[in-house]
Design an enzyme around this catalytic site. Structure first.
Site, mmCIF file in Angstrom:
data_model
loop_
_atom_site.group_PDB
_atom_site.id
_atom_site.type_symbol
_atom_site.label_atom_id
_atom_site.label_comp_id
_atom_site.label_asym_id
_atom_site.label_seq_id
_atom_site.Cartn_x
_atom_site.Cartn_y
_atom_site.Cartn_z
ATOM 1 N N ARG A 80 4.214 69.623 -7.861
ATOM 2 C CA ARG A 80 3.133 68.642 -7.728
ATOM 3 C C ARG A 80 2.792 68.481 -6.249
ATOM 4 N NH1 ARG A 80 3.636 62.494 -7.443
ATOM 5 N NH2 ARG A 80 1.451 61.859 -7.404
ATOM 6 N N HIS A 124 -3.633 61.195 -2.445
ATOM 7 C CA HIS A 124 -2.333 60.648 -2.068
ATOM 8 C C HIS A 124 -2.488 60.001 -0.700
ATOM 9 C CE1 HIS A 124 2.214 61.066 -2.907
ATOM 10 N NE2 HIS A 124 2.056 60.173 -1.934
ATOM 11 N N GLU A 169 -0.098 56.317 -6.901
ATOM 12 C CA GLU A 169 0.331 54.980 -6.498
ATOM 13 C C GLU A 169 -0.803 54.164 -5.890
ATOM 14 O OE1 GLU A 169 3.880 55.182 -4.156
ATOM 15 O OE2 GLU A 169 5.036 56.123 -5.748
ATOM 16 N N ASN A 298 6.079 56.810 -11.397
ATOM 17 C CA ASN A 298 6.913 56.960 -10.202
ATOM 18 C C ASN A 298 7.900 55.803 -10.173
ATOM 19 O OD1 ASN A 298 5.077 58.971 -9.707
ATOM 20 N ND2 ASN A 298 4.277 58.114 -7.810
ATOM 21 N N TYR A 300 11.694 54.237 -8.323
ATOM 22 C CA TYR A 300 12.792 54.331 -7.365
ATOM 23 C C TYR A 300 13.842 53.243 -7.565
ATOM 24 C CZ TYR A 300 9.898 57.741 -4.976
ATOM 25 O OH TYR A 300 9.148 58.853 -4.698
ATOM 26 N N GLU A 376 7.457 61.007 -9.759
ATOM 27 C CA GLU A 376 8.275 60.856 -8.554
ATOM 28 C C GLU A 376 9.553 60.117 -8.916
ATOM 29 O OE1 GLU A 376 6.708 59.114 -5.008
ATOM 30 O OE2 GLU A 376 4.781 60.171 -5.170
#
Length: 475
Positions: A80, A124, A169, A298, A300, A376
């Protein structure tokens, strides 16, 4: 219940890695490329750690063939990447620069020649500076310019790229860029951040429609959201209300219009003191609410919040997105962000794979029947070569193994997850953190730009080849 660290993933599952243009390409003045907001922001004193910028980054623009060969050697089946808007359409208006498009044609051809499936992200965060000078994402016209750009890239690469992502995002673009100011363009206007969020939504919808006219029917159009897993500190009504407010600002502001065709009423009510939402025009929600072929998630770390007294103006509150005297959460000054317990990465983010499991199942419910991709997921650690030049990163292997096991468990429980993209392929320019934070599975010596696969890269490659999760000792 089977051991999901040993259960096999489906043969068609995509094992990928992700990057973005400004973080890796360099060559910022070649081929007609003009500045993006990140060029301007990173060259403004005090904006990035150490005054770092992406002028060279890791020089992927000149080294892409070697980088693709390295991906193939590692066993990746997907990659990606993002297209640099100012490399393709330097002013954000008018015709494309063919030399810019040619770079991406060559990159995609190289990927396909190595059996690696490209996934292309249109945006992005690198808005052409001329569009920011005209008002940026808070201005409605930017959404229409983005659709024009999407049409250009779709026409050029639709014959060879099947996976397309409109935005990466958008929360960061809107609220870190125009709210807290810790990301480019560095503005601090709560009302502008909400207008930016709406126009990013509108840009997504218009770009999706443009791609439908440019791409063959076999192509997939998606968006990648950094949806937060928001948890209240307690079950008190006050903390539950605080979590709902942050959930609306982190998630509902985007998935509401994109997936359901409306903004949450609770979001509109909570932000009335910031904006009257008059920037939302008739038919906007219809334009935004376009059918998608997939959804990128995504993830984290989870978010833990509690109700508190309204923060005094100018007092920063840590929320994991960088310190600023200005909040990225408009209308939520009465919410405090807490550090969740557990081990942390170099970013200070708590490691919690249950959050990824919960996120996947939330969107399985939010968008039933829509395939999901983890676009992600990864961790920053202070990785250093040993005396022999090897880079061992057992912490990252443990992180990846735990989160991939959570993905596999979600799939076993009925979620339709089609692939996973590790963030990131290699160490790179980490936005306002400059080159201090290393997320890569491949180490980059910033003095020589030499690439060295870390032990996590070898571990991940073995997972990709076997469809199972090796033990940490197998790296």
């Amino acid at each position: 219940m089977p051991d999901l660290t040993t259960a096999a993933f489906p043969p068609a599952f995509l094992w990928g890695a992700a990057t973005s243009a400004y973080q890796i390409e360099g060559a910022v003045r070649e081929g007609g490329r003009t500045p993006s907001i990140w060029d301007t922001f990173s060259h403004t004193p005090g904006r990035t750690a150490g005054g770092d910028h992406g002028d060279v980054a890791v020089d992927h623009y000149h080294r892409y063939r070697d980088d693709v060969a390295m991906m193939a050697d590692l066993g990746l089946t997907a990659y990606r990447f993002s297209v640099s808007w100012p490399r393709v359409q330097p002013t954000g208006r008018g015709p494309a620069v063919q030399v810019g498009l040619d770079f991406y044609r060559r990159l995609v051809d190289e990927l396909l020649a190595h059996g690696i499936r490209p996934a292309l992200t249109l945006y992005h965060w690198d808005l052409p500076q001329e569009l920011e000078d005209a008002g940026g994402w808070p201005e409605r016209d930017t959404a229409y310019r983005f659709a024009e750009y999407a049409q250009i890239v779709g026409d050029a690469l639709g014959d060879r790229v099947e996976q397309w992502i409109t935005l990466n995002e958008p929360w960061c673009s809107a609220f870190l860029g125009y709210g807290s100011g810790v990301h480019a363009p560095g503005r601090t206007d709560p009302a502008a951040s909400l207008r930016a969020a709406h126009h990013l939504n509108l840009g997504h919808g218009l770009a999706t429609s443009a791609l439908r006219t440019a791409l063959p029917a076999r192509c997939s159009v998606a968006v990648s959201l950094n949806s937060s897993v928001v948890r209240p500190a307690s079950l008190s009504p006050e903390d539950m209300a605080a979590a709902r407010k942050i959930d609306d600002l982190a998630n509902g502001v985007f998935h509401g219009p994109m997936l359901h065709g409306s903004y949450p009423q609770s979001l509109l009510d909570a932000t009335r003191s910031v904006t009257d939402w008059s920037h939302v025009r008739d038919r906007d929600l219809t334009l935004i609410h376009q059918p998608l072929d997939a959804l990128g998630l995504n993830y984290y770390t989870p978010t833990l919040v509690e109700a508190t007294e309204a923060a005094p103006a100018g007092r920063p509150r840590a929320d994991g997105h960088g310190l600023s005297a200005f909040s990225p959460w408009p209308g939520a000054d009465d919410v405090a962000f807490l550090q969740t317990p557990g081990e942390r990465t170099e970013m200070g983010w708590t490691i919690d794979p249950t959050g990824l499991y919960d996120l996947i199942h939330r969107y399985t419910r939010e968008a039933p029947g829509l395939p999901l991709y983890v676009t992600e997921n990864g961790a920053a650690y202070d990785d250093k070569p040993d005396p022999e030049g090897n880079v061992h990163d057992p912490e990252r292997i443990a992180y990846l193994r735990g989160h991939l096991a959570a993905v596999r468990r979600a799939m076993a429980d009925g979620a339709d997850v089609r692939g996973y993209y590790l963030w990131s392929l290699m160490d790179n320019f980490e936005w306002a953190y400059g080159y201090e934070k290393r997320f890569g599975a491949v180490h980059v010596d910033y003095a020589t730009l030499a690439r060295t696969p870390k032990s996590s890269a070898r571990w991940y490659g073995e997972a990709a080849r076997t469809g199972t999760l090796p033990s940490a000792e197998d790296a």
